[in-house]
Structures are given as C-alpha cells and as structure tokens.
Design a protein around this motif. Structure first.
Motif, PDB file in Angstrom:
ATOM      1  N   SER A 113       0.838  -1.190   0.000  1.00  0.00           N
ATOM      2  CA  SER A 113       0.000   0.000   0.000  1.00  0.00           C
ATOM      3  C   SER A 113       0.879   1.247   0.000  1.00  0.00           C
ATOM      4  O   SER A 113       1.854   1.350   0.755  1.00  0.00           O
ATOM      5  CB  SER A 113      -0.903  -0.005   1.231  1.00  0.00           C
TER       6      SER A 113
ATOM      7  N   HIS B 209      -3.042   3.424  -2.510  1.00  0.00           N
ATOM      8  CA  HIS B 209      -3.008   2.619  -3.727  1.00  0.00           C
ATOM      9  C   HIS B 209      -2.190   1.359  -3.474  1.00  0.00           C
ATOM     10  O   HIS B 209      -1.232   1.365  -2.683  1.00  0.00           O
ATOM     11  CB  HIS B 209      -2.390   3.397  -4.889  1.00  0.00           C
ATOM     12  N   LEU B 210      -2.540   0.290  -4.172  1.00  0.00           N
ATOM     13  CA  LEU B 210      -1.746  -0.931  -4.140  1.00  0.00           C
ATOM     14  C   LEU B 210      -0.796  -0.938  -5.323  1.00  0.00           C
ATOM     15  O   LEU B 210      -1.229  -0.815  -6.479  1.00  0.00           O
ATOM     16  CB  LEU B 210      -2.656  -2.168  -4.183  1.00  0.00           C
TER      17      LEU B 210
END
Length: 650
Positions: free
Chosen positions: A196, A200-201
């Motif tokens: 993360s 966002h990943l």
C-alpha cells in the motif's frame, strides 16, 4: 403530449443551468479551488451503459422474455440519428460555441435511460420501415459482435496499460521514498507482492524517483481541482506524450514520458490532464466505446468516436488557456507540437498526431470568440426529449393471421369484448364470432420494434381464451397490441398499414345488447328528509353488506362490504320524518334501531310497520340503524344489509 412537453422543458432547463454552473466552476479555478470531490461534467457518462448492462443481466436470467433486443435496437436507432445530426452540424457548432459545449453534446444520449420507463406517454409519429423482417439469428449475430467488441476494447486497454506501467517509475518525494522503504521492511509485508502506498496498491518491485518540485506542482494542481484522493504520478520510457490512465478514481494514473520539462510546461501539462479527470473524459470515452460495441456495424458511430476524442481535447485546451496571454498560448502550442504521440484504450493524452493536432494548434493560437453554449445544451436536450418515442422501426407488413392467429391455439374462442371511449368503459355482449375473427385475421400489420405504446382515447380489447390460456388483442385507430402469455412474449406491438375501419369492425358487434348474465348489484338506500331546505336531493345512507348468497350458496366477503368512519346524515335541520327508498325489494323481518347520540335512550321499530316507507324521527339527535334482507332476481341472490345514518337536531 402535455406531460411530454413539461418533462422536456424541465430537463432542458436542468441541462442549461447545470452546464452553465459547471462551466462557471471551471472558470473560477483561475481564482479559487474547486470543492473537494466536485466534477465539472454535465452528465455522468456511464448512465446508459450501466442501464443496458443491467438489462443484459436480467435477459440472461430470463431468456424466455426478450425485452433487451427492442430496447437495444431503439437505442441504436436514436444514437445513430443523433450522432448523424451532430456530425453534420459539428463544423458549425465548433465555429460558434465553446469546445466544452460541443464535448457535452456527445453525452446527452445518456438521458435516454431515464425515458425508457416513460415511453407509454409517447406515440410514434414517424414509422421507419425496415427492408427486412427481424429474425432471432440477427440478435445472436449482433450480440456476438457486441461482446467481441467489448472484449477487444477491454483487452486493448489492459495490454496498453500494462505496457505503459510495466517499467514505469513512481515520482515521489523524500517522505514518500521513506514510507515506501518502511513498507518493504515490515515483517508482515515481506511475502506480499503488492504494497500500500498513498491509498493505492503497487507492485513490490515498483521503482521510485525523487522529483520533489514536479510532485509539488502536481499536488497543487490536484488540490486546486478538488481531487478527493491523490492520483499517482509516474514516468514511463514507452511514452512520447503525457497521458492519464484509468477508468475509476482508484486506478487513475498520470504518466509522463522520460524527458525533462520546465516548471511552466509541467504546469500546463498538469492543468490539461487534471481537466480530463475533472470532466470525466475517460468515462466519456468508455460511453463512446460502449456505443461503438452497440453499433459495431454502423460507420456513423465509428466516426463519432473519432470526433468526440477531438472535442474532449479541445475542451481541455480551452480550460487550460482561459484568460491566458498570447505568450502562454504559443508555449502551449509548442508543447503540443513537441510531445505529440498516440494512446490506446481508456486514456486521455496531451497531444495526438495527425489532423487532430493541426486543428488543435489553430484553435490554440487563434481561438476566436465563442458563445457559452448553455442555451445550445438546453435546446438540444429539449428536442432530444421531444423526439423520443416519436420514431419507431417497422418490419415488413403481413396479415394478422400470419403474425398472430396461426400461433393461437385452435380451441381459443372469443370470451369478452371491452371498449373504452375517452375513459368511458363499456362491455359488448353480442358479436358474430366467425365474421369478427375473419375480419381480424385479414388486418395488415407491420410489427413494431418498440417497448410499449401509450393508451389511446378509443380502444377495443378482444379476448380469445380456453380453460388454460388467453390471448388479448387491443385495437386502436392505428395500432394493435397483442398479449400472448402462452409463449412468454408478453405484449407485441403492430402498426396498422391502413387506419382501422370502425364501421366494418362494428358490423360484427352489437354494443346495445344487454348483459345476458349480469352480476347482481348490492342494495342501496336513499334518504328523503321533509325539511324544505334539503329539497328533493336524496342522501345516501352508509351501508354494510352482512352477507350475500346466490342460489343458496353463501359468497365470500368482499372489500367494499363495510363502511368505515362516521355514517352519513344531516345536522342542524329540524326534520321530523324521512322517506326510505331502497334499490332492491325488501324481504320480511327488517328492523330499525334508534339510539340517542348524546344520551342512553334507545328503541326499535319493525321495518314492515312503516307507512309508505316513511320513518318518523325521534325528537332528539339519534343514530338510525336499519337491518334488512333484500332479494335480487339475478341468480336468486339474497343480501343481508345494514344501513346507518345520523340526524343531529338543532
């Protein structure tokens, strides 16, 4: 027609006001930031695709009910006509109206999803004949092309996105780099392929590059445009022009080429790309891609997809250069020229190649004075709404015998006929079955591709049935609706090739014939008080039906048998007697119960003992309850009823 006009005016005003407000918000960015999470697009671009995909899901679960094909064909017809007209007028519109208005015009067909539930208000005025009869295999071919086109567009987008992001470097600052390193070092993350970062990943192997000034400018631009969540900034070696990737907020990425830009160039790039994000331009492209899949065989929609990409870029150019001087315009034009490239899928890029770039450069350097376009959007919405339902597609005409009666079971006979004339219902009890059936079989009908028809002022409904199923035909002056429940098709709509000959139709009918088997009507009681101010106008007593028996068989209780609330009556008139007028003959044994309203006095009278059905009233305010039995000649019906009324003396 009045309701249609009112709705069209409401939607037109909303479109004009909404566009004007969005345009003003965009212009106000020159002085103040946009409210967080606010978008400046006129309509959410995916309304219509979501509606049709929902219908497709229902169709898959209910394959016997084909409601998707007519809706899809009607929509495709309106899209084709609308896009054809817009393509024809586009050069003129671009000359006089703002680029944002021209870009917004492409989104108006999204309003059509709101009208599918209102189509019973609209009567087709123009019937466009198809040169061929619609066949089920055509649905299969169209649906196959629709699915393949969506798959092709999806795969193209995903492959391009993967190629761009594969070797991309994330632009960050010292703080971001430290957080990324800490995320790598956490024991819980050592086996994870994705980590993360700023909500966002990202793949674990994503490289980082420190460009604090570039990132600062990008974050300032996001803050000014009211972005709800941070959009990641990357650099990719495979790009020649900056572009934005991603259909949803969570997947949005701004990707720059691997080259150096001055702070002034970065500011222009960021303003352009954030304009695409703020205007939901990638979703607009998704709407056009969906329209393209819907009409994959229609060259007009292919051309529309090309033109809408131009208008989206022109709209962003217009927003970037609002209130800018000529020097900035020249810098922006040079930036477009030196960063020209190409993109695929659901993306928006700064600069494209070919004729689009040349046209944009002319508009950047020589913008000219343009009208806002709010009135244009309002008028376009009005005419789009007013035209909806006015056009229908008709297949080649055939006889009703071929289209309907050959599918009706042979043991179906006419059970009832019902006509409405300006909302006045009437059953018809006598007809010549053979002649009427032959007349109906000979009608020339053109099957319509529509989802419903409005109710007409005059209609006649003829029902054919047996013990298991029924077929209902509803005829008006110009249309016929067939309800065929035994084959799960529901309502099917036809256009009469010639107006209905009512004189010929009624030659087989006898509207004046009485009902050979009427239902008995419950008794009523009219009250005639002797006071002169009440005149001869009767007052109806409140009624409760206690029981009903036909041929000695007790019937089930019905909802209208009991009255609720206070009974009827008079107040303030010194009446001394009341005449009772029952609608049905009385049977012996009725009683009258008189109970004082504000006291305890009470007495009863035999109904048979009245003289001339005149009831003397008590010298005080009272409630009168009459219980009696009545006979009806139809089916030897006997009613037991109770009537009640109040008399409040002055």
């Amino acid at each position: 027609m009045t309701m249609k006009l009112i709705l069209s005016l409401i939607f037109a005003f909303a479109a004009a006001w909404g566009f004007s407000a969005r345009q003003q918000e965009e212009r106000d960015l020159f002085w103040k930031p946009l409210k967080k999470g606010r978008k400046t697009v006129l309509l959410f671009p995916l309304l219509l695709p979501c509606f049709l995909l929902l219908l497709l899901c229902f169709q898959l679960f209910l394959p016997s009910a084909d409601f998707l094909s007519p809706i899809a064909l009607i929509l495709l017809g309106y899209l084709s006509l609308y896009f054809a007209l817009l393509l024809l007028l586009l050069p003129l519109l671009r000359r006089f109206f703002s680029a944002k208005a021209c870009a917004s015009l492409w989104l108006l067909p999204n309003l059509l999803y709101l009208l599918f539930n209102l189509d019973r208000m609209f009567t087709p005025r123009i019937i466009l004949p198809l040169p061929f009869a619609f066949r089920p295999w055509m649905v299969v071919v169209w649906l196959g092309g629709f699915v393949l086109m969506l798959l092709w567009q999806t795969v193209t987008h995903l492959r391009f996105r993967r190629r761009v992001l594969k070797d991309a470097t994330l632009v960050t600052d010292e703080k971001g780099l430290r957080l990324w390193q800490e995320a790598h070092e956490k024991p819980a993350n050592r086996q994870k392929k994705f980590l993360s970062f700023s909500g966002h990943l990202l793949p674990r192997s994503t490289p980082m590059a420190m460009e604090e000034e570039t990132l600062r400018l990008w974050r300032e631009c996001q803050t000014r445009s009211g972005c709800r969540r941070e959009i990641l900034l990357l650099r990719s070696p495979v790009l020649a022009t900056p572009l934005t990737l991603g259909l949803f907020d969570r997947t949005l990425r701004l990707v720059l080429p691997q080259r150096e830009y001055t702070p002034e160039e970065l500011e222009l790039i960021f303003c352009h790309e954030i304009g695409h994000i703020r205007n939901e331009d990638i979703k607009t492209k998704a709407f056009l891609f969906f329209s393209l899949a819907l009409g994959w065989f229609n060259p007009l929609i292919w051309l529309a997809c090309y033109k809408v990409a131009q208008d989206l870029e022109l709209s962003c150019d217009e927003g970037v250069l609002y209130r800018r001087d000529d020097k900035t315009r020249r810098k922006y034009a040079a930036l477009l020229l030196h960063t020209a490239g190409s993109s695929l899928g659901l993306t928006s890029c700064l600069s494209a190649n070919g004729r689009t770039l040349r046209y944009r450069l002319r508009r950047v350097l020589h913008p000219g004075k343009k009208l806002s376009g709010a009135l244009l959007l309002g008028l376009s919405t009005f005419f789009l709404m007013m035209s909806y339902g006015s056009i229908a597609l008709a297949q080649p005409a055939r006889t009703a015998d071929e289209l309907i009666f050959q599918n009706i079971p042979s043991d179906h006979v006419i059970r009832d006929i019902f006509q409405t004339n300006y909302n006045s219902p009437q059953f018809i009890y006598a007809w010549e079955e053979e002649g009427l059936t032959d007349y109906l079989k000979g009608l020339s009908l053109a099957p319509l591709l529509t989802t419903s028809l409005p109710e007409e002022d005059w209609e006649i409904t003829i029902t054919f049935s047996n013990d298991q199923s029924a077929t209902r035909l509803t005829l008006s002056q110009d249309f016929l609706t067939a309800y065929l429940p035994y084959d799960n098709k529901g309502a099917i709509y036809y256009k009469l090739t010639e107006p209905l000959d009512k004189e010929a139709l009624f030659s087989f009918l006898d509207p004046s014939a009485p009902d050979p088997d009427p239902d008995p009507t419950p008794p009523t009681l009219d009250l005639f008080f002797d006071h002169p101010e009440l005149g001869q106008n009767p007052l109806s007593a409140s009624r409760t039906i206690l029981s009903e028996s036909r041929e000695g068989v007790l019937q089930e209780e019905r909802p209208y048998w009991q009255w609720e609330g206070d009974p009827s009556g008079i107040a303030g008139f010194p009446a001394k007697e009341v005449g009772l007028d029952f609608s049905l003959p009385l049977l012996p044994g009725g009683t009258i119960l008189v109970k004082e309203l504000e006291g305890a006095r009470t007495y009863s009278l035999p109904l048979d003992g009245l003289t001339g059905n005149t009831l003397p009233l008590a010298p005080y305010s009272a409630r009168y309850t009459i219980t009696a039995s009545f006979s009806h000649p139809v089916q030897n019906t006997v009613y037991e009823a109770q009537f009640c009324f109040d008399v409040r003396l002055p």
